[in-house]
Design a protein around this motif. Sequence first.
Motif, PDB file in Angstrom:
ATOM      1  N   SER A  25       0.085   2.569   8.648  1.00  0.00           N
ATOM      2  CA  SER A  25      -1.065   2.895   7.805  1.00  0.00           C
ATOM      3  C   SER A  25      -1.314   1.905   6.670  1.00  0.00           C
ATOM      4  O   SER A  25      -2.225   2.120   5.871  1.00  0.00           O
ATOM      5  CB  SER A  25      -0.876   4.283   7.191  1.00  0.00           C
ATOM      6  N   GLY A  26      -0.538   0.827   6.571  1.00  0.00           N
ATOM      7  CA  GLY A  26      -0.742  -0.068   5.434  1.00  0.00           C
ATOM      8  C   GLY A  26      -0.079  -1.409   5.603  1.00  0.00           C
ATOM      9  O   GLY A  26       0.759  -1.597   6.490  1.00  0.00           O
ATOM     10  N   ASP A  50       0.833  -1.201   0.000  1.00  0.00           N
ATOM     11  CA  ASP A  50       0.000   0.000   0.000  1.00  0.00           C
ATOM     12  C   ASP A  50       0.870   1.255   0.000  1.00  0.00           C
ATOM     13  O   ASP A  50       0.567   2.239  -0.676  1.00  0.00           O
ATOM     14  CB  ASP A  50      -0.913   0.009   1.229  1.00  0.00           C
ATOM     15  N   THR A  51       1.928   1.216   0.792  1.00  0.00           N
ATOM     16  CA  THR A  51       2.884   2.314   0.880  1.00  0.00           C
ATOM     17  C   THR A  51       4.280   1.716   0.980  1.00  0.00           C
ATOM     18  O   THR A  51       4.433   0.525   1.265  1.00  0.00           O
ATOM     19  CB  THR A  51       2.614   3.189   2.122  1.00  0.00           C
ATOM     20  N   ASN A  53       9.535  -0.555  -2.478  1.00  0.00           N
ATOM     21  CA  ASN A  53       8.228  -0.599  -3.112  1.00  0.00           C
ATOM     22  C   ASN A  53       8.032  -1.979  -3.739  1.00  0.00           C
ATOM     23  O   ASN A  53       8.918  -2.842  -3.685  1.00  0.00           O
ATOM     24  CB  ASN A  53       8.114   0.493  -4.174  1.00  0.00           C
TER      25      ASN A  53
END
Length: 332
Positions: A69-70, A38-39, A53
């Motif tokens: 957050s992900g 996601d991030t 990534n």
Amino acid sequence: MLRKAHSLILRPLKSLIPFALLLTTPYANAAWKLVQADTPVTVIHETGLYLANGGQRFALDDIVQTPASGGIQIQDGAGDSVALGPATRVLLMRDARIALLGGWVKVQHTCDTQTAYCAAPVIETARTAITPADGSALVIAATAANYQTPNAQDTTALATDAVFCESGTVSMLGIGGSRSHATPVKLDAHRFATHSTASDTITVSARLDPAFIAAMPAMFRDVLRVLPMPSPLRNDPPGNIRPVAYDDVSDWLESGLAARGYPSTRFTSRFRARLADPAFHRAVVQHIRDLPDWRPLVFPPPQHAVIRSTAIQTRSAYLSSYSSYSSGPLRP
């Protein structure tokens, strides 16, 4: 004659080359790849840190940390898929072993029958070793900040391993201290188990804890499926790698994970070179009570003490030899 003998020797060796390649190729393909993120995620490679990534191929013993957050999904070349929830930290070891420092993990173990080497992933926390059977799926929460043992009466319940067997079967074994010789516990499909630091016992239940469901990452509600490999895959870390600071690895150094002291993953050997950095050295000294294995590195014994110890051992050896000779009658 020599040429003929040489040919006879090489002929069987040539016939073994395809078999050797068959054995070595799966090992090369067994590295975990980041297939979905996601991030960007944080990766500690050897003694450096970088952001990765999708499409990154992780190296042996890389530490992967997801953001709050992900989540991400990683896959190996043997058919295994692992999803990491938010705020999850893992160490990717040899033979599909994963040390889980904390967070949420979902595993789908499907052994590819075309692969010569297919090891079942073993997820190791500080207290539990968790191994899925072929064709099994499971969800693990280890010391997750948003989940505690049901009916927890004290704060130590936060340090809890919880496992839900979604399909297949799972073996759970208590490790560390007196639990090293515990009998494995088999967890069948739809069974739920917890293992708290307050107890040596793994508790199995036929009912899934509602709090576990509520705290579980939303992405874990879906069946974990093998995703297409990104192309191209990146084998080397990107150029944004930097040396790790103490805060980057402090929780790992102070953890109770068995991987902390394994010969192949020993943290003192891996991060010893960072003691050359004054800030890292100073932080280790400040936390030395929690880092007993680092004491000989930051407080080495005085050189004269080492010399004196060697001299005493040498003298003792001579005295022992003299005693053995003098214990019997003297002979010319």
